[in-house]
Motif scaffolding. Structure first.
Motif, PDB file in Angstrom:
ATOM      1  N   GLN A 115      42.110  35.251  34.786  1.00 49.92           N
ATOM      2  CA  GLN A 115      43.256  35.945  35.379  1.00 49.92           C
ATOM      3  C   GLN A 115      42.862  36.565  36.719  1.00 49.92           C
ATOM      4  OE1 GLN A 115      46.040  35.283  34.275  1.00 49.92           O
ATOM      5  NE2 GLN A 115      45.211  34.406  32.398  1.00 49.92           N
ATOM      6  N   THR A 116      41.661  37.162  36.746  1.00 47.68           N
ATOM      7  CA  THR A 116      41.194  37.784  37.982  1.00 47.68           C
ATOM      8  C   THR A 116      41.022  36.739  39.082  1.00 47.68           C
ATOM      9  OG1 THR A 116      40.060  39.428  36.657  1.00 47.68           O
ATOM     10  CG2 THR A 116      39.395  39.249  38.959  1.00 47.68           C
ATOM     11  N   LEU A 117      40.448  35.589  38.703  1.00 50.57           N
ATOM     12  CA  LEU A 117      40.254  34.533  39.698  1.00 50.57           C
ATOM     13  C   LEU A 117      41.610  34.048  40.217  1.00 50.57           C
ATOM     14  CD1 LEU A 117      37.350  32.446  38.113  1.00 50.57           C
ATOM     15  CD2 LEU A 117      37.235  34.035  40.035  1.00 50.57           C
ATOM     16  N   ARG A 118      42.567  33.916  39.300  1.00 53.58           N
ATOM     17  CA  ARG A 118      43.918  33.495  39.701  1.00 53.58           C
ATOM     18  C   ARG A 118      44.483  34.481  40.709  1.00 53.58           C
ATOM     19  NH1 ARG A 118      46.372  30.795  34.717  1.00 53.58           N
ATOM     20  NH2 ARG A 118      46.598  28.696  35.543  1.00 53.58           N
ATOM     21  N   ALA A 119      44.343  35.775  40.360  1.00 52.12           N
ATOM     22  CA  ALA A 119      44.876  36.807  41.236  1.00 52.12           C
ATOM     23  C   ALA A 119      44.161  36.766  42.580  1.00 52.12           C
ATOM     24  CB  ALA A 119      44.713  38.173  40.585  1.00 52.12           C
ATOM     25  N   ALA A 120      42.845  36.527  42.523  1.00 51.58           N
ATOM     26  CA  ALA A 120      42.063  36.491  43.753  1.00 51.58           C
ATOM     27  C   ALA A 120      42.506  35.330  44.637  1.00 51.58           C
ATOM     28  CB  ALA A 120      40.581  36.381  43.423  1.00 51.58           C
ATOM     29  N   ALA A 121      42.832  34.210  44.012  1.00 51.44           N
ATOM     30  CA  ALA A 121      43.263  33.046  44.791  1.00 51.44           C
ATOM     31  C   ALA A 121      44.573  33.352  45.508  1.00 51.44           C
ATOM     32  CB  ALA A 121      43.437  31.846  43.875  1.00 51.44           C
ATOM     33  N   GLY A 122      45.429  34.137  44.846  1.00 55.78           N
ATOM     34  CA  GLY A 122      46.720  34.437  45.435  1.00 55.78           C
ATOM     35  C   GLY A 122      46.682  35.612  46.404  1.00 55.78           C
ATOM     36  N   ALA A 123      45.653  36.448  46.252  1.00 53.87           N
ATOM     37  CA  ALA A 123      45.627  37.678  47.054  1.00 53.87           C
ATOM     38  C   ALA A 123      45.291  37.383  48.506  1.00 53.87           C
ATOM     39  CB  ALA A 123      44.603  38.643  46.466  1.00 53.87           C
ATOM     40  N   GLU A 124      45.966  38.103  49.392  1.00 56.34           N
ATOM     41  CA  GLU A 124      45.670  37.917  50.809  1.00 56.34           C
ATOM     42  C   GLU A 124      44.320  38.517  51.150  1.00 56.34           C
ATOM     43  OE1 GLU A 124      48.471  39.101  53.893  1.00 56.34           O
ATOM     44  OE2 GLU A 124      49.983  38.025  52.713  1.00 56.34           O
ATOM     45  N   ASN A 125      44.091  39.677  50.555  1.00 55.34           N
ATOM     46  CA  ASN A 125      42.863  40.380  50.853  1.00 55.34           C
ATOM     47  C   ASN A 125      42.229  40.838  49.543  1.00 55.34           C
ATOM     48  OD1 ASN A 125      40.848  42.015  51.726  1.00 55.34           O
ATOM     49  ND2 ASN A 125      42.104  43.081  53.273  1.00 55.34           N
ATOM     50  N   LEU A 126      40.999  40.430  49.343  1.00 57.01           N
ATOM     51  CA  LEU A 126      40.367  40.723  48.056  1.00 57.01           C
ATOM     52  C   LEU A 126      40.193  42.215  47.813  1.00 57.01           C
ATOM     53  CD1 LEU A 126      37.622  38.034  47.502  1.00 57.01           C
ATOM     54  CD2 LEU A 126      39.916  38.189  46.556  1.00 57.01           C
ATOM     55  N   SER A 127      40.091  42.993  48.889  1.00 55.10           N
ATOM     56  CA  SER A 127      39.857  44.426  48.693  1.00 55.10           C
ATOM     57  C   SER A 127      41.036  45.069  47.964  1.00 55.10           C
ATOM     58  CB  SER A 127      39.615  45.106  50.035  1.00 55.10           C
ATOM     59  OG  SER A 127      40.742  44.904  50.862  1.00 55.10           O
ATOM     60  N   LEU A 128      42.210  44.410  48.044  1.00 55.10           N
ATOM     61  CA  LEU A 128      43.383  44.958  47.360  1.00 55.10           C
ATOM     62  C   LEU A 128      43.208  44.960  45.849  1.00 55.10           C
ATOM     63  CD1 LEU A 128      46.242  43.282  49.426  1.00 55.10           C
ATOM     64  CD2 LEU A 128      45.462  45.648  49.531  1.00 55.10           C
ATOM     65  N   ILE A 129      42.521  43.940  45.334  1.00 61.60           N
ATOM     66  CA  ILE A 129      42.398  43.860  43.872  1.00 61.60           C
ATOM     67  C   ILE A 129      40.985  44.208  43.407  1.00 61.60           C
ATOM     68  CG2 ILE A 129      44.234  42.157  43.590  1.00 61.60           C
ATOM     69  CD1 ILE A 129      41.952  40.067  43.320  1.00 61.60           C
ATOM     70  N   GLU A 130      40.175  44.655  44.342  1.00 62.85           N
ATOM     71  CA  GLU A 130      38.784  44.895  43.978  1.00 62.85           C
ATOM     72  C   GLU A 130      38.671  45.930  42.857  1.00 62.85           C
ATOM     73  OE1 GLU A 130      36.273  45.427  47.288  1.00 62.85           O
ATOM     74  OE2 GLU A 130      34.546  46.037  46.068  1.00 62.85           O
ATOM     75  N   GLN A 131      39.394  47.052  43.043  1.00 67.52           N
ATOM     76  CA  GLN A 131      39.250  48.123  42.051  1.00 67.52           C
ATOM     77  C   GLN A 131      40.053  47.842  40.790  1.00 67.52           C
ATOM     78  OE1 GLN A 131      39.892  52.008  43.672  1.00 67.52           O
ATOM     79  NE2 GLN A 131      37.768  52.019  44.394  1.00 67.52           N
ATOM     80  N   THR A 132      41.226  47.236  40.976  1.00 71.25           N
ATOM     81  CA  THR A 132      42.095  47.062  39.810  1.00 71.25           C
ATOM     82  C   THR A 132      41.652  45.897  38.934  1.00 71.25           C
ATOM     83  OG1 THR A 132      43.515  45.748  41.211  1.00 71.25           O
ATOM     84  CG2 THR A 132      44.151  48.040  40.847  1.00 71.25           C
ATOM     85  N   LEU A 133      41.136  44.859  39.551  1.00 75.79           N
ATOM     86  CA  LEU A 133      40.824  43.664  38.754  1.00 75.79           C
ATOM     87  C   LEU A 133      39.349  43.262  38.795  1.00 75.79           C
ATOM     88  CD1 LEU A 133      43.882  41.352  39.481  1.00 75.79           C
ATOM     89  CD2 LEU A 133      43.122  42.171  37.256  1.00 75.79           C
ATOM     90  N   ILE A 134      38.812  43.150  40.000  1.00 74.18           N
ATOM     91  CA  ILE A 134      37.479  42.560  40.117  1.00 74.18           C
ATOM     92  C   ILE A 134      36.428  43.439  39.441  1.00 74.18           C
ATOM     93  CG2 ILE A 134      35.687  41.830  41.734  1.00 74.18           C
ATOM     94  CD1 ILE A 134      37.861  40.895  43.585  1.00 74.18           C
ATOM     95  N   ASP A 135      36.437  44.745  39.746  1.00 72.32           N
ATOM     96  CA  ASP A 135      35.410  45.605  39.172  1.00 72.32           C
ATOM     97  C   ASP A 135      35.474  45.682  37.652  1.00 72.32           C
ATOM     98  OD1 ASP A 135      34.354  45.935  41.597  1.00 72.32           O
ATOM     99  OD2 ASP A 135      35.111  47.952  41.970  1.00 72.32           O
TER     100      ASP A 135
END
Lengths: 206, 476, 131
Positions: B145-165
């Motif tokens: 799910q995180t990878l999917r979100a990352a593929a769609g995200a314009e900027n990874l820093s947006l999802i860094e705290q909510t998803l990636i970490d």
């Protein structure tokens, strides 16, 4: 629940043989199967379990031929009779279009017959169906025992126990010899096909 | 059901049809002669099927109906959800690699750790599924799910705290035998060895991180920076490339011998022994993985590969004393009963300060006493060879405690670390005086093999003016 | 429980949806049945060799039974019903409350693929049958 396939012009109906344990439901189906022509009967399905009781169900598909261009197919099911298989019994009853209640004439089974009919009524209600509205035929089975020393109920007694409220057609039968088996099936088939076609087809096909 | 007016015709028709159908049989029923049918009696059911279009059916279907690059991986995870099998794991790993390949270079670099941890988790599931946390399939789903979100995200820093970490920390906690702090591993990697799992971690991450460095000179995430800077190669710039190539070549030779002489015979033995299917599978898995590893190294070496590089020879038993260089490049030094002794990092399966009750166990130590907490698993605290055994085996395992003339049992202090060696089904535990350190034996050391097969001492190492007996389980 | 009246149009749509998804993916047979064991659609290369009537009756009973088992352990229903054989596997998926999609497939197709496709197909089929 009947299935009406307008593209293939087929009507599928489900008839369930209900009754207390060891009253002869499976024997009814076996008899139908062994005496029908190959082109009219399908493969009889019994779920092999230890002992001679039906634990799940038996199924016999029949092809009744064509009526007004519609191919009528009937599937005969039996339920497990023993009280403890209540859940399975209810499952098999799902979607039934017609019912045969097979009564056991043995004196000792008198209560079982009444309980089983009550059980049928309750289970149908849980599917939102009233027994009175459904095609129903009652079969008094094991009439071959009447002339033996085994104590049996008279037709009048059975009638009073089981049919005083409904006044549906009843048949005396002996599933082991075949007596009355086809008469029962013929009547319930007619009623069921009428019931299903009345509901869905009659007004469209005319 | 009463007939009324026009319906009567139709009902009559129904009655006639049914009467016709039943009449021949009803007139002459022959039930007695007919044998009751069984399920075997074949009369084909009226087939309610319609003919199927005779299409050529292919298994390749991914480009059609809305499937995306993530679909194969998702499918593989759903299969894994049902059954952890090697083919399901292989599918998942290759699908994961494909996803990584499909990402933009920048994003792929930033997500390196997720990819590598997910791959590690899958690898761990393949080798020792009993050690992997039961939530692993779910963790992998979350990774997806995180990878999917990352593929769609314009900027990874947006999802860094909510998803990636959160995904990273879940992944880390799911992988057995890996220190929680992933980046620290690399700082210590060059000097300290963490048993089998730890070493592989190094290799896997090193391989992954190297292309990342090439692709992007300045990765943004701080963690990724650590990864690149702390590569084993980068942290030991003093060693020349030639020396490294020699080391890898000799490593390959040893690896080949180990596979041929140690793993394959055991694998064959397990294959023949009923009841050892699981161990056989583990061994097969292990061998295949080592062989893959070997191929990877050979590929990486390219022209520098020497098929018959000189390998350090195992000290042969029952021979007269031999002197020369130490057969192991690194030896773990510890003080035991007041003396400095050496251990082989490969054989160390446990080194820690265990709970006080463990100290009271006397001369035999049940391994299960080492687990932490009520619901802890032994598999989580041991490493190396022991981590390949399943929990049920570990529960029954008891290891003798080595007695030193210089130390009485009563003298055990609360702070004493416990060190356990294990190799080929034999083990030995040591209560050390203090924590161990690593000794690089490639410079300034002299080695003398001890020929006595009745001692645990494989030989004496002379370094820094001291003679250090090196204890191995080889001679048992 | 209502009766099903199938028009040629509905059946054609359902068949197209199933063929475009599961059959395309390489499964052997996909059988759409109702909870009483009636067959609504039967597609795939092995469809004609199959005793579909028995299979449908048993599958309906099987799902009924497992759903009762689910209730006994405090579950609404099980989300994954699958039987694995040596060469053939069978997957049962519920489509809404009334329908069941049975998928029979070999080793060449992964369970995960079938699960994905059945989930997608479930919505399509519901729309077709419920309008």
């Amino acid at each position: 629940m009947a299935l009406i396939d307008l593209s293939k012009k087929e009507i599928h109906c489900k008839i369930v043989y209900y009754g207390p344990g060891r009253c002869g439901k499976t024997t009814n189906l076996l008899n139908v199967h062994s005496s029908m022509a190959d082109n009219a009967r399908g493969k009889m399905l019994t779920i092999e379990t230890k002992g001679d009781r039906t634990l799940f169900f038996d199924l016999l598909p029949l092809n009744l031929g064509t009526i007004r261009g519609f191919n009528i197919r009937i599937q005969l099911y039996t339920v497990p009779g023993q009280v403890m298989y209540a859940a399975t019994r209810k499952l098999v009853l799902k979607g039934a279009d017609g019912l045969v209640f097979v009564a056991d004439p043995l004196q000792v089974r008198r209560e079982r017959n009444i309980e089983s009919l009550e059980d049928l009524r309750t289970n149908l209600l849980e599917y939102g169906l009233k027994l009175e509205d459904m095609p129903l035929v009652i079969q008094y089975n094991k009439r071959d025992l009447v002339d033996t020393p085994i104590p049996t109920l008279t037709v009048e007694e059975l009638e009073a126990d089981l049919n005083s409220a409904f006044k549906v057609k009843t048949f005396e039968a002996s599933a082991v010899t075949g007596m009355g088996v086809f008469e029962t099936l013929r009547e319930i088939s007619k009623q069921t096909v009428r019931y299903v076609t009345n509901k869905h087809l009659l007004h469209e096909t005319k | 059901m009463t007939d009324n007016g026009p319906d009567r015709d139709f009902h009559a028709e129904i009655d006639d049809a049914i009467d016709n159908l039943f009449s021949p049989q009803a007139a002459a029923p022959q039930p007695q002669s007919a044998s009751p049918p069984s399920a075997k009696q074949e009369s084909r059911a009226p087939a309610a099927s319609t003919p199927t279009k005779d299409e050529s059916l292919t298994a390749s279907m991914l480009s059609s109906d809305g499937a995306d690059a993530f679909s194969p991986f998702e499918e593989a995870l759903l299969s894994l959800d049902w059954e952890i099998s090697s083919s399901n794991i292989d599918n998942a790993r290759s699908a994961l690699k494909d996803i990584q390949g499909n990402f933009d270079v920048d994003k792929a670099v930033a997500l390196t750790e997720i990819f590598s941890l997910m791959d590690r988790l899958l690898e761990a599931m393949a080798i020792a599924p009993q050690n992997v946390s039961t939530s692993a399939p779910k963790t992998l789903q979350e990774g997806l799910q995180t990878l999917r979100a990352a593929a769609g995200a314009e900027n990874l820093s947006l999802i860094e705290q909510t998803l990636i970490d959160p995904t990273l920390s879940e992944l880390r906690s799911s992988i057995p035998n890996i220190p929680k702090d992933y980046s620290k591993l690399f700082q210590t990697a060059a000097s300290k060895t963490h048993g089998v799992a730890g070493r592989e971690q190094k290799t896997a991450a090193g391989v992954k991180a190297a292309p990342a460095q090439a692709a992007s000179p300045a990765p943004s995430g701080s963690e990724e920076e650590d990864l690149v800077l702390e590569l084993p190669g980068a942290s030991t710039p003093a060693k020349s490339v030639a020396a490294l190539i020699d080391a890898v070549n000799s490593h390959l030779t040893i690896l080949g011998k180990c596979i041929a002489k140690r793993i394959v015979p055991v694998e064959n033995l397990f294959a023949k022994t009923p009841g050892y299917e699981k161990l056989h599978a583990i061994h097969t898995e292990l061998r295949e993985r080592l062989e893959r590893q070997k191929q990877n190294l050979i590929k990486a070496l390219g022209a520098d590969y020497q098929a018959d590089a000189a390998a350090p020879v195992d000290p042969p038993l029952g021979q007269t004393a031999q002197s020369g260089s130490c057969p192991w490049n690194t030896v773990t030094l510890g003080t035991w009963g007041g003396k400095t002794v050496g251990f082989l990092p490969d054989q160390i399966v446990y080194e820690d300060k265990p709970a006080a009750r463990v100290r009271k166990c006397g001369s035999f130590l049940p391994i299960k006493m080492l687990k932490r907490g009520l619901f802890g698993k032994i598999g989580f605290v041991v490493q190396g060879e022991l981590s390949f055994h399943d929990e049920a085996t570990l529960k029954t395992l008891t290891i003798p405690v080595a007695k030193s003339s210089g130390m009485e049992e009563s003298a055990l202090k609360t702070g004493n670390p416990l060190l356990i060696l294990f190799k080929e089904n034999s083990g030995l535990a040591f209560w050390l005086d203090e924590e161990t350190e690593q000794l690089d034996t490639t410079v300034g050391c002299r080695w003398e093999t001890v020929s006595d097969p009745h001692t645990f001492v494989a030989g004496n190492l002379t370094a820094k003016g001291k003679t250090i007996p090196v204890i191995t389980l080889r001679g048992v | 429980m209502q009766d099903f009246i199938l028009t040629a149009e509905i059946l054609e749509k359902a068949r197209n949806a199933i063929e475009g998804s599961l059959i395309q993916a390489g499964v052997r047979t996909a059988l759409l049945i109702d909870g009483a064991g009636n067959i609504l659609s039967n597609c795939g290369r092995d469809a004609d060799d199959l005793d579909a009537i028995s299979l449908a009756a048993l599958a309906a009973a099987n799902l009924g039974a497992t759903s009762q088992i689910a209730k006994l352990i405090g579950e609404e229903d099980f989300s994954l019903l699958f039987h694995k054989g040596k060469n053939g596997n069978i997957h049962f998926g519920r489509i809404g409350d009334e329908l069941i999609l049975i998928t029979i497939f070999g080793e060449d197709v992964s369970l995960g693929l079938v699960r994905c496709r059945v989930t997608d197909l479930s919505e399509t089929l519901l729309q077709i049958f419920e309008g």
